[in-house]
Design an enzyme around this catalytic site. Sequence first.
Site, short mmCIF file in Angstrom:
data_model
loop_
_atom_site.label_atom_id
_atom_site.label_comp_id
_atom_site.label_asym_id
_atom_site.label_seq_id
_atom_site.Cartn_x
_atom_site.Cartn_y
_atom_site.Cartn_z
N ASP A 1 -4.84 -6.28 4.65
CA ASP A 1 -5.20 -7.25 5.09
C ASP A 1 -4.45 -8.64 4.55
O ASP A 1 -6.09 -9.71 4.60
CB ASP A 1 -6.67 -6.77 5.00
CG ASP A 1 -6.52 -5.73 5.25
OD1 ASP A 1 -6.78 -5.58 6.87
OD2 ASP A 1 -8.24 -4.25 5.13
N LYS B 1 -12.12 -5.05 18.69
CA LYS B 1 -11.01 -5.64 18.83
C LYS B 1 -10.01 -5.45 20.17
O LYS B 1 -9.11 -5.70 20.83
CB LYS B 1 -9.94 -4.62 17.36
CG LYS B 1 -10.02 -5.24 16.54
CD LYS B 1 -9.35 -4.31 15.44
CE LYS B 1 -9.37 -5.24 13.82
NZ LYS B 1 -8.50 -4.85 12.85
N ASN C 1 0.96 -0.85 -0.28
CA ASN C 1 -0.28 0.11 0.52
C ASN C 1 1.04 1.15 0.26
O ASN C 1 2.56 1.06 0.11
CB ASN C 1 -1.24 0.06 1.45
CG ASN C 1 -0.15 0.10 3.13
OD1 ASN C 1 0.81 0.85 3.05
ND2 ASN C 1 -0.23 -1.09 3.19
N LYS D 1 9.51 -16.39 -10.55
CA LYS D 1 8.60 -16.04 -10.90
C LYS D 1 7.81 -15.99 -12.05
O LYS D 1 7.72 -16.69 -12.73
CB LYS D 1 9.95 -14.45 -11.68
CG LYS D 1 9.06 -13.12 -12.65
CD LYS D 1 10.01 -12.91 -13.35
CE LYS D 1 9.36 -11.56 -14.12
NZ LYS D 1 9.62 -10.35 -15.02
N ALA E 1 1.17 0.96 11.42
CA ALA E 1 1.29 0.66 10.46
C ALA E 1 0.25 0.49 9.35
O ALA E 1 -1.08 -0.33 10.73
CB ALA E 1 2.16 -0.92 10.50
N ASP F 1 -4.82 -10.11 12.34
CA ASP F 1 -4.69 -8.93 12.66
C ASP F 1 -3.99 -8.82 13.52
O ASP F 1 -4.68 -9.41 15.08
CB ASP F 1 -6.42 -9.59 12.83
CG ASP F 1 -6.53 -7.62 13.41
OD1 ASP F 1 -6.20 -7.03 13.91
OD2 ASP F 1 -8.12 -8.00 13.11
#
Length: 407
Positions: A284, A348, A214, A294, A280, A313
């Site tokens: 997911d 959580k 990301n 590759k 961080a 998680d």
Amino acid sequence: MSNLAQKRILLGITGGIAAYKSIELIRLLTKAGAEVQVVLTEGAKAFVTEMTLQAISGHPVRSTLLDPNAEAGMGHIELAKWADLIVIAPASADFMARYAQGMANDLLSTLCLATESPVLLAPAMNQAMWRHPATQANAKLLAERGVLNIGPADGAQACGDIGPGRMSEPSDIFNAVITHFQGSSIKQDLAGQHWVITAGPTMEAIDPVRYISNHSSGKMGYALASAAIARGARVTLISGPVQIATPAGANIIAVKSADDMLAACERSMNTQADVFIGAAAVADFKMKAANDQKMKKQSDTDEITLTLVKNPDIIATLAKHKRAKTIVGFAAETQNVIEYAKSKLERKGLDIIIANDVSRTDIGFNQDENQVTVITQDKTWSPDKAAKSELANQLVEFIQQHIKSSS
């Protein structure tokens, strides 16, 4: 907090590629209320322009020792008396050598000899120059004389070398200035506490070449680490791949995948930490099975199917097993930001969650500023948009106050 109102800071810039970073440092200082005047060496002029620095600081830039216009008003002695603090960023090996020997052959070195105010150096040079016995001797001599120092940081350098010599990030220097003016009693109010902070993205391998990740830069997590260190905390910083220097004083653990990050967190929190901050941006999903070789493009199809499974998680796992007395999460959302953050707080079992809208292009990922909403079981707080370094100071203060009120 980070109020520098009425503080007068003289910023000296010497010759080196890191000089461009001082523009951001001026912006942070002035935004916090400080009055900043800039002095350039001749070498620094090759890297930054007087016009840019004047526009950012709001004051004419000085570079000449025998300036008849300046002597008619504020000469070099008056300028030395004016400053509450002199910051040299970057401080080159040449400047440190001349300062250590008491030379006064330009305006900046003269000011450092003429002032009775503290001087803070942020060294920046090639790693071999920093390690050279002459430079180390100069640094030691200056420290013995009471000259303050931050850095240098360790990492990749503009010349291609890797090692100590990078100038500390502007946010770290800014926090050092804050700490200096706050004084030792506030500086050490987190002494004895162990903070574990995650930062940056994770990289989930598809094959030896490709990965899932990301846009996280790690800037918010690194700023939080710097802010906690400045107040005396022992900080373990568990970081995905980023392109920023490690905060001075942090115990850095470099990881890539979410599995790596969870394992590092559990090792670091083998004995219960005081605070865990999950800043961080953890991917997911990961490949069910990453390819050993590759993956080749198939000429007979325009599509490819990747089988993904959920990553662990991290923050929920740590919360479940009470790995820290206070657990702080981040919720980076693009819609229904507050609603999703509150749901995450409950599901959580977190103590605090910090929500930010990463759909905005002016804050969040890869930006130097951020705007967040801080949520607990009984409180919601939305500080103003600010530089991540400044916001980090506010968030650390909020967390500390939350701990006090909950104990």
